[in-house]
Each structure stands twice: as structure tokens, then as C-alpha cells.
Design a protein around this motif. Structure first.
Motif, PDB file in Angstrom:
ATOM      1  N   PHE A   1      -4.346   5.364  -0.191  1.00 37.48           N
ATOM      2  CA  PHE A   1      -3.900   4.558   0.945  1.00 37.48           C
ATOM      3  C   PHE A   1      -4.575   5.011   2.234  1.00 37.48           C
ATOM      4  CE2 PHE A   1      -0.831   3.709   4.420  1.00 37.48           C
ATOM      5  CZ  PHE A   1      -0.833   2.326   4.346  1.00 37.48           C
TER       6      PHE A   1
ATOM      7  N   ASP B   1       1.337   0.737   1.095  1.00 33.54           N
ATOM      8  CA  ASP B   1       0.891   0.977  -0.288  1.00 33.54           C
ATOM      9  C   ASP B   1       2.091   0.805  -1.215  1.00 33.54           C
ATOM     10  OD1 ASP B   1       2.065   3.156   0.857  1.00 33.54           O
ATOM     11  OD2 ASP B   1       0.851   4.636  -0.210  1.00 33.54           O
TER      12      ASP B   1
ATOM     13  N   LEU C   1      -2.139  -2.870  -2.264  1.00 36.04           N
ATOM     14  CA  LEU C   1      -1.725  -2.985  -0.871  1.00 36.04           C
ATOM     15  C   LEU C   1      -0.832  -4.203  -0.689  1.00 36.04           C
ATOM     16  CD1 LEU C   1      -5.055  -2.237   1.050  1.00 36.04           C
ATOM     17  CD2 LEU C   1      -3.198  -0.646   0.548  1.00 36.04           C
TER      18      LEU C   1
END
Length: 233
Positions: free
Chosen positions: A118, A169, A201
């Protein structure tokens, strides 16, 4: 010079009463002397003919420029400003994208531990020109219901930080519940060929941000491809 005369027939004898003994012209080709060329004199209204050496035009330019030949010839030239307008702006220039860096639950703050994948996704957004903004997100209790009448965490964070979108995330416990009330939430799975990982995502936004979220996802995917094409990365 050759003159081609009229080939119509004419009389061989002169007409009565004429005293000119010259034979009249007959059809055919007659030779006449060429016209004397006109010799044009030199012109003095242009400087070219009066210049004999390379030094002459140099002195003429100095005279026309107004500089004193005995003084300094060099002049200070202002620096040329870089034309930034000609450069193309990054795809996400002026975008502000928030992510939950801390959660607030029962008046207590909890730090959010983000995965390295992330964090790399945030770097991709920064490289595309976006400003990534960490935000403090409020976690609802287990009995809370997400309704339009209740406090909307997406609206609160977007207004507070002047955001264009929020990213997480996985399903964000602070934002995802509001997707049921008409707020856009888009999940995308990206394959990071550079690191051989999969990136999941979630993008959230205000009600009017549905089209802009689609554009954001396209730009993110292109930015990832650009990073993968850079040698040495």
C-alpha cells in the motif's frame, strides 16, 4: 536578331508615284542588328556595391546598431525564463487524495499499520502528481447504522482536507459502510509486475465523484505501467 515578318504576298514593283528606291519587305526572315543593351550605372542607395571586404559590412552593422566602436560592445542579456507552461502537467496535478493514517475509536487513537504494498501504491500516486494526505478517520461502533441523516465520515474528511478522493488497502472500516447509501466506492485489483505483487485498492469519494474515481483509476494504472517500463527500477 531574327524577326519573322508577315508571310502575306506583296507587290514586287513599287506603287506609282513613290520615290523610295528601297525594295518593299517580302515575306520570310529578315536579319536586323540587335538592340544596344542599356548599361545601368551603379546604385548608391544600397550599401552592398560599396563594400569590398568583410570588414566593411561589420563596420556598417556597428554604425546601424548605435554602439560606440571605442566603447564596450558586449551588452547584458536578461536570462531566459524557463517556459513551464510548455511542459505538460502531471496527470494528477492538483489532486488531493486522503488515506486513513489513524483511527479514532471511543476517543482513543489507533495508528494504522499499512502494508509495504500500500505504501508503494501511495508512491505511485505521488509520482503521478497527486498530493497524498494522511487523515484521522472516525471508526463507528458496532451498533451504528450508516444513514444519510447520520454523520458521514466521507463527507467530513473530504470537506476537512479538501480531498478529491480517499484510498484504502482493502475495505476501510471508516468509509466502506457509506457505499451502501449511494456513495461511490470502487475496488480495483492491480498486478504490480515490477515487484511481482497484487495490489487491492478501494477508492472512495463524495456522491458527485463517481466519474472522477474512474479517471483516477485509469491514471493509477498508467502510472504503474510507466514505473514498470523505467529501466533499473
Amino acid at each position: 536578331m531574327l524577326n519573322i515578318l508577315d508571310t502575306a504576298p506583296c507587290a514586287l514593283n513599287p506603287s506609282p508615284g513613290t520615290t523610295d528606291n528601297k525594295a518593299p519587305p517580302r515575306g520570310g526572315i529578315e536579319f536586323q542588328p540587335a538592340a544596344t543593351p542599356v548599361v545601368q550605372g551603379p546604385r548608391f542607395d544600397i550599401p552592398g556595391p560599396m563594400m569590398k571586404t568583410v570588414r566593411d559590412p561589420s563596420l556598417s552593422l556597428l554604425a546601424l546598431s548605435g554602439f560606440d566602436p571605442v566603447g564596450p560592445v558586449m551588452v547584458e542579456v536578461p536570462p531566459v525564463m524557463e517556459n513551464n507552461a510548455a511542459k505538460s502537467a502531471p496527470a494528477l496535478a492538483d489532486w488531493r487524495i486522503g488515506y486513513a493514517d489513524e483511527y479514532l475509536r471511543n476517543n482513543a487513537r489507533e495508528m494504522v499499520e499499512h502494508s509495504s504494498v500500500f505504501l508503494q501504491a501511495l508512491e505511485v500516486l505521488r509520482a503521478a502528481g497527486a498530493e497524498v494526505v494522511p487523515v484521522l478517520a472516525l471508526l463507528p461502533d458496532s451498533t451504528a447504522h450508516f444513514t444519510l441523516a447520520s454523520s458521514n465520515e466521507i463527507d467530513e474528511r473530504v470537506s476537512e482536507h479538501r480531498l478529491d478522493a480517499l484510498v484504502s488497502d482493502g475495505q476501510s472500516p471508516a468509509f466502506h459502510g457509506f457505499c451502501k447509501t449511494g456513495y461511490p466506492g470502487v475496488c480495483q485489483i492491480f498486478h504490480d509486475d515490477l515487484h511481482g505483487t497484487k495490489v487491492v485498492l478501494w477508492f472512495y469519494g463524495a456522491r458527485w465523484a463517481r466519474e472522477s474515481l474512474s479517471a483516477l483509476i485509469r491514471v493509477y494504472q498508467q502510472a504503474m505501467q510507466t514505473r514498470a517500463d523505467i529501466p533499473g527500477r
